[in-house]
Each structure stands twice: as structure tokens, then as C-alpha cells.
Design a protein around this motif. Structure first.
Motif, PDB file in Angstrom:
ATOM      1  N   ASN A   1       0.819  -1.211   0.000  1.00 51.36           N
ATOM      2  CA  ASN A   1       0.000   0.000   0.000  1.00 51.36           C
ATOM      3  C   ASN A   1       0.854   1.261   0.000  1.00 51.36           C
ATOM      4  O   ASN A   1       0.592   2.210  -0.735  1.00 51.36           O
ATOM      5  CB  ASN A   1      -0.942  -0.002   1.205  1.00 51.36           C
ATOM      6  CG  ASN A   1      -1.989  -1.102   1.121  1.00 51.36           C
ATOM      7  OD1 ASN A   1      -1.970  -1.919   0.212  1.00 51.36           O
ATOM      8  ND2 ASN A   1      -2.906  -1.118   2.077  1.00 51.36           N
ATOM      9  N   ALA A   2       1.871   1.281   0.863  1.00 47.31           N
ATOM     10  CA  ALA A   2       2.748   2.447   0.932  1.00 47.31           C
ATOM     11  C   ALA A   2       3.543   2.608  -0.363  1.00 47.31           C
ATOM     12  O   ALA A   2       3.806   3.737  -0.804  1.00 47.31           O
ATOM     13  CB  ALA A   2       3.700   2.323   2.121  1.00 47.31           C
TER      14      ALA A   2
ATOM     15  N   GLU B   1       3.557   5.982  -2.795  1.00 51.07           N
ATOM     16  CA  GLU B   1       4.791   6.703  -3.106  1.00 51.07           C
ATOM     17  C   GLU B   1       5.119   6.646  -4.589  1.00 51.07           C
ATOM     18  O   GLU B   1       5.572   7.637  -5.173  1.00 51.07           O
ATOM     19  CB  GLU B   1       5.955   6.151  -2.288  1.00 51.07           C
ATOM     20  CG  GLU B   1       7.270   6.914  -2.479  1.00 51.07           C
ATOM     21  CD  GLU B   1       7.192   8.383  -2.083  1.00 51.07           C
ATOM     22  OE1 GLU B   1       8.081   9.151  -2.508  1.00 51.07           O
ATOM     23  OE2 GLU B   1       6.246   8.784  -1.370  1.00 51.07           O
ATOM     24  N   SER B   2       4.894   5.512  -5.240  1.00 49.99           N
ATOM     25  CA  SER B   2       5.169   5.424  -6.677  1.00 49.99           C
ATOM     26  C   SER B   2       4.267   6.375  -7.451  1.00 49.99           C
ATOM     27  O   SER B   2       4.671   6.933  -8.476  1.00 49.99           O
ATOM     28  CB  SER B   2       4.996   3.993  -7.180  1.00 49.99           C
ATOM     29  OG  SER B   2       3.637   3.599  -7.193  1.00 49.99           O
ATOM     30  N   SER B   3       3.048   6.594  -6.948  1.00 50.99           N
ATOM     31  CA  SER B   3       2.132   7.541  -7.596  1.00 50.99           C
ATOM     32  C   SER B   3       2.654   8.963  -7.458  1.00 50.99           C
ATOM     33  O   SER B   3       2.675   9.734  -8.426  1.00 50.99           O
ATOM     34  CB  SER B   3       0.737   7.423  -6.976  1.00 50.99           C
ATOM     35  OG  SER B   3       0.210   6.124  -7.148  1.00 50.99           O
TER      36      SER B   3
ATOM     37  N   PHE C   1       3.993  11.623 -10.641  1.00 49.50           N
ATOM     38  CA  PHE C   1       3.529  12.984 -10.906  1.00 49.50           C
ATOM     39  C   PHE C   1       4.601  14.026 -10.588  1.00 49.50           C
ATOM     40  O   PHE C   1       4.636  15.088 -11.230  1.00 49.50           O
ATOM     41  CB  PHE C   1       2.233  13.252 -10.148  1.00 49.50           C
ATOM     42  CG  PHE C   1       1.051  12.562 -10.777  1.00 49.50           C
ATOM     43  CD1 PHE C   1       0.410  13.123 -11.866  1.00 49.50           C
ATOM     44  CD2 PHE C   1       0.616  11.330 -10.306  1.00 49.50           C
ATOM     45  CE1 PHE C   1      -0.671  12.485 -12.464  1.00 49.50           C
ATOM     46  CE2 PHE C   1      -0.455  10.679 -10.902  1.00 49.50           C
ATOM     47  CZ  PHE C   1      -1.102  11.260 -11.993  1.00 49.50           C
ATOM     48  N   ASP C   2       5.479  13.744  -9.621  1.00 54.16           N
ATOM     49  CA  ASP C   2       6.643  14.621  -9.410  1.00 54.16           C
ATOM     50  C   ASP C   2       7.460  14.711 -10.693  1.00 54.16           C
ATOM     51  O   ASP C   2       7.916  15.798 -11.090  1.00 54.16           O
ATOM     52  CB  ASP C   2       7.545  14.069  -8.298  1.00 54.16           C
ATOM     53  CG  ASP C   2       6.946  14.212  -6.906  1.00 54.16           C
ATOM     54  OD1 ASP C   2       5.916  14.884  -6.762  1.00 54.16           O
ATOM     55  OD2 ASP C   2       7.529  13.629  -5.963  1.00 54.16           O
ATOM     56  N   ASN C   3       7.652  13.572 -11.333  1.00 53.48           N
ATOM     57  CA  ASN C   3       8.457  13.505 -12.546  1.00 53.48           C
ATOM     58  C   ASN C   3       7.792  14.247 -13.697  1.00 53.48           C
ATOM     59  O   ASN C   3       8.454  14.942 -14.476  1.00 53.48           O
ATOM     60  CB  ASN C   3       8.679  12.036 -12.920  1.00 53.48           C
ATOM     61  CG  ASN C   3       9.742  11.854 -13.978  1.00 53.48           C
ATOM     62  OD1 ASN C   3      10.871  12.302 -13.814  1.00 53.48           O
ATOM     63  ND2 ASN C   3       9.387  11.190 -15.067  1.00 53.48           N
ATOM     64  N   ILE C   4       6.479  14.093 -13.811  1.00 50.24           N
ATOM     65  CA  ILE C   4       5.731  14.821 -14.841  1.00 50.24           C
ATOM     66  C   ILE C   4       5.957  16.318 -14.690  1.00 50.24           C
ATOM     67  O   ILE C   4       6.253  17.030 -15.662  1.00 50.24           O
ATOM     68  CB  ILE C   4       4.223  14.493 -14.744  1.00 50.24           C
ATOM     69  CG1 ILE C   4       3.941  13.039 -15.154  1.00 50.24           C
ATOM     70  CG2 ILE C   4       3.395  15.473 -15.579  1.00 50.24           C
ATOM     71  CD1 ILE C   4       4.087  12.745 -16.621  1.00 50.24           C
TER      72      ILE C   4
ATOM     73  N   PHE D   1       7.343   4.304 -11.715  1.00 51.33           N
ATOM     74  CA  PHE D   1       8.272   4.062 -10.622  1.00 51.33           C
ATOM     75  C   PHE D   1       7.874   2.766  -9.911  1.00 51.33           C
ATOM     76  O   PHE D   1       6.721   2.594  -9.513  1.00 51.33           O
ATOM     77  CB  PHE D   1       8.279   5.244  -9.663  1.00 51.33           C
ATOM     78  CG  PHE D   1       8.972   6.444 -10.240  1.00 51.33           C
ATOM     79  CD1 PHE D   1      10.317   6.681  -9.968  1.00 51.33           C
ATOM     80  CD2 PHE D   1       8.307   7.306 -11.097  1.00 51.33           C
ATOM     81  CE1 PHE D   1      10.978   7.765 -10.518  1.00 51.33           C
ATOM     82  CE2 PHE D   1       8.950   8.403 -11.662  1.00 51.33           C
ATOM     83  CZ  PHE D   1      10.291   8.627 -11.373  1.00 51.33           C
ATOM     84  N   VAL D   2       8.859   1.889  -9.769  1.00 50.49           N
ATOM     85  CA  VAL D   2       8.619   0.536  -9.277  1.00 50.49           C
ATOM     86  C   VAL D   2       9.301   0.351  -7.929  1.00 50.49           C
ATOM     87  O   VAL D   2      10.521   0.482  -7.818  1.00 50.49           O
ATOM     88  CB  VAL D   2       9.142  -0.510 -10.280  1.00 50.49           C
ATOM     89  CG1 VAL D   2       8.860  -1.928  -9.783  1.00 50.49           C
ATOM     90  CG2 VAL D   2       8.516  -0.291 -11.660  1.00 50.49           C
ATOM     91  N   GLY D   3       8.507   0.055  -6.909  1.00 48.20           N
ATOM     92  CA  GLY D   3       9.053  -0.266  -5.594  1.00 48.20           C
ATOM     93  C   GLY D   3       9.477  -1.724  -5.540  1.00 48.20           C
ATOM     94  O   GLY D   3       9.099  -2.527  -6.403  1.00 48.20           O
ATOM     95  N   PRO D   4      10.257  -2.106  -4.539  1.00 49.70           N
ATOM     96  CA  PRO D   4      10.770  -3.478  -4.472  1.00 49.70           C
ATOM     97  C   PRO D   4       9.684  -4.538  -4.404  1.00 49.70           C
ATOM     98  O   PRO D   4       9.826  -5.624  -4.968  1.00 49.70           O
ATOM     99  CB  PRO D   4      11.627  -3.475  -3.195  1.00 49.70           C
ATOM    100  CG  PRO D   4      11.189  -2.270  -2.417  1.00 49.70           C
ATOM    101  CD  PRO D   4      10.747  -1.270  -3.430  1.00 49.70           C
TER     102      PRO D   4
END
Length: 315
Positions: free
Chosen positions: A65-66, A70-72, A76-79, A96-99
Motif C-alpha cells: 500500500n505504501a 509513493e510510486s504515484s 507525478f513529481d516527474n511529470i 516508478f517501481v518499488g521493491p
């Protein structure tokens, strides 16, 4: 709050271009990214990621969930940081891919969050794990709410009130696809709204199960149909799958006007009304341009009388 330099310059900010120049400088500051994080959190309901829960789904872990949240934010930070816009939000295959997310994407895990190309099936944010997993029932897709959210949050398409009594989604039957199940369920309940607006958008994601994993077949080897047609304000467009739908939305005037409306309402902290339409159309045109970016939409907003003046017209 304004810096001393900005306060000193206040008397010179009397033209749209002067305001836009100052806004350009301010958008390069970290505070601007934080504000845009809050905008997209509200727009796409990132707070709901903490509430995801799955029963009897071995691939689900609460720790995801976390990562979804964060990947979301990172997407959008990157956009925003790279000067990209709504078209990229809808069609970029990078995420963005988390572990913990890596295995669900079929990728090798990295240390922390890693930006990767997610492949041609993952067109835009709405084809990524966070959105697809949120709009799901355990390991099955929630086609109805996938369609509802796109109508409301991306297209600003008003939907009629739901039925007084909403029946539960029945168990999937042998030889039945999820699409057939939902069509049967909605055939006699809000059929016009479901068949023309909600279901077509939701069914475009039928290739993704309740964990957001891509699949070619379902329910014992049945082929999946993710094609459809949707009538935008400017006319009907057909698509074969989620990537085709995202292309159609990205090229639609309706989506860019909706995003401009949502951003303007957030910035002005008020509802956007009919009288705002002339300058709102300018924001939408800036978004829809080939080089349209979120930052360009914000600059157009900063130059508008709605942003620059108080009620009654005073600067």
C-alpha cells in the motif's frame, strides 16, 4: 508566504507577462512540487491506497500500500519536474517501481524506487499497479469503478445517480467472462449510463486482474475483449484496449478541459463557473498543444484575470 524579494516586487506585477515571469521562477522551487503533490493527491485520491485490503490473494501484502502511494507521487513529481503534461500522464509507459511491486510487473526488484519502462500494455498512470489494484475486488477487476473514476476525475463527465439498491457483483460463472458478468448485472439498472459511459471505459482494462497484473486469458482460458467506444464531447472514438483508450482520451478536448478545470479550481480554491469558460478554454488549449505541460497550464492560469484580481476587478 511571499519572500521579501517578492513583496518588494509586488508593485511591478501589474501585467500578465510580469506575473507569468514571477510564476516561472516560483515553479522551479521545491515548494511548487509539494503543492502539485497535494493537487494530484486530491484529484486521484491517493489517500485511498492506505485502505487497500485483499482476502485470499497470495501475491498481496499490506506493505504494498505504501509503495503504491509513493510510486504515484513520484510519477507525478516527474511529470511536473520534466515539464510534461496531461498527454504524458495518460500515455507514458514509464513508471516508478518499488521493491514489492517489481514481481507484479514481471521485473527484477531494485533498491528503493526505480523508474522503468513498464512496456506497451502500461499506457499512462491508469494502467499502472496502484490505480488498477485500488479499483478491484480481491483478485478480480472492478470494472464499474474503473469506469466511474475515469468519467468523474479525468473527463468531468456527470453521471446519473446510482440505483436506490445496488446489487452485489455475483460470483463468476463457468464459461463467463468478467465483462459478460458486469453487462448482465447492469443491463436493467442504470443501463443507459452504464452501457454508454461507465462500462466501456472500465472494460478497456479487462486485461488487468485485481492485482493489476496483465493477462491474456481469464476464467479457465476464456479470451478477453477490451474493445469499446466512448462518446466524448467532440464525438465518438473507438478503441481496442486500454492503450487505445488512453490515446483517445489524450487527444480529446474534453480531457484537457477537465484537467484545466480541476487545476484551476484547486489553485483558486473555488468552484469554476460558466463565466470562467473563456479563460478556462485558454488553459485547455495550452494543455492540448504538442508541447503542452502542467507548468504551461499554470502559467496561463497565473496570467488570467481570475487569478490576478480580487472580486470586483481590483489588482
Amino acid at each position: 508566504t511571499p519572500s521579501d524579494a517578492l513583496l518588494d516586487a509586488a508593485t511591478t506585477l501589474i501585467t500578465p507577462d510580469a506575473v507569468a515571469a514571477q510564476a516561472t521562477t516560483m515553479m522551479a522551487e521545491p515548494a511548487a512540487t509539494a503543492v502539485m503533490r497535494e493537487f494530484h493527491r486530491e484529484l486521484l485520491h491517493f489517500d485511498r491506497y492506505a485502505q487497500i485490503s485483499k482476502l485470499n490473494v497470495p501475491s498481496y501484502k499490506e506493505s504494498l500500500n505504501a509503495e503504491y502511494e509513493e510510486s504515484s507521487y513520484l510519477f507525478f513529481d516527474n511529470i511536473f519536474a520534466k515539464g510534461l503534461g496531461l498527454r504524458d500522464i495518460l500515455t507514458s509507459t514509464r513508471g516508478f517501481v518499488g521493491p514489492g511491486m517489481a514481481a507484479l510487473y514481471g521485473l527484477s526488484p531494485g533498491n528503493g524506487f526505480v523508474e522503468q519502462d513498464l512496456g506497451p500494455h502500461r499506457a499512462g498512470y491508469f494502467s499502472q499497479l496502484p490505480y488498477l489494484t485500488l479499483h478491484a475486488f480481491n483478485d478480480e477487476p472492478d470494472s464499474i469503478h474503473r469506469g466511474v473514476s475515469l468519467n468523474l476525475d479525468v473527463l468531468c463527465a456527470p453521471l446519473g445517480p446510482p440505483a436506490a439498491v445496488i446489487p452485489p457483483v455475483p460470483p463468476l460463472q463457468p464459461g463467463q467472462t468478467n465483462r459478460q458478468r458486469i453487462d448482465t448485472l447492469t443491463a436493467g439498472c442504470g443501463a443507459a449510463c452504464h452501457n454508454s459511459m461507465i462500462n466501456p471505459l472500465g472494460f478497456s482494462f479487462e486485461h488487468f486482474d485485481g492485482m493489476g497484473q496483465y493477462r491474456e486469458m481469464e476464467n479457465g482460458g476464456l479470451p478477453i475483449d477490451s474493445s469499446g467506444s466512448y462518446t466524448f464531447n467532440e464525438g465518438a472514438k473507438a478503441f481496442q484496449d486500454n492503450a487505445g483508450l488512453m490515446d483517445a482520451i489524450a487527444s480529446s478536448e474534453q480531457a484537457h478541459l477537465c484537467y484545466a478545470k480541476k487545476l484551476a479550481s484547486f489553485a483558486l480554491q473555488r468552484d469554476v463557473v460558466t463565466a470562467d469558460l473563456p479563460w478556462l478554454n485558454k488553459l485547455a488549449a495550452a494543455s492540448q498543444a504538442d508541447s503542452g505541460s502542467v507548468k504551461q497550464v499554470m502559467l496561463e492560469l497565473a496570467k488570467s484575470d481570475a487569478f490576478r484580481t480580487h472580486l470586483g476587478g481590483a489588482q
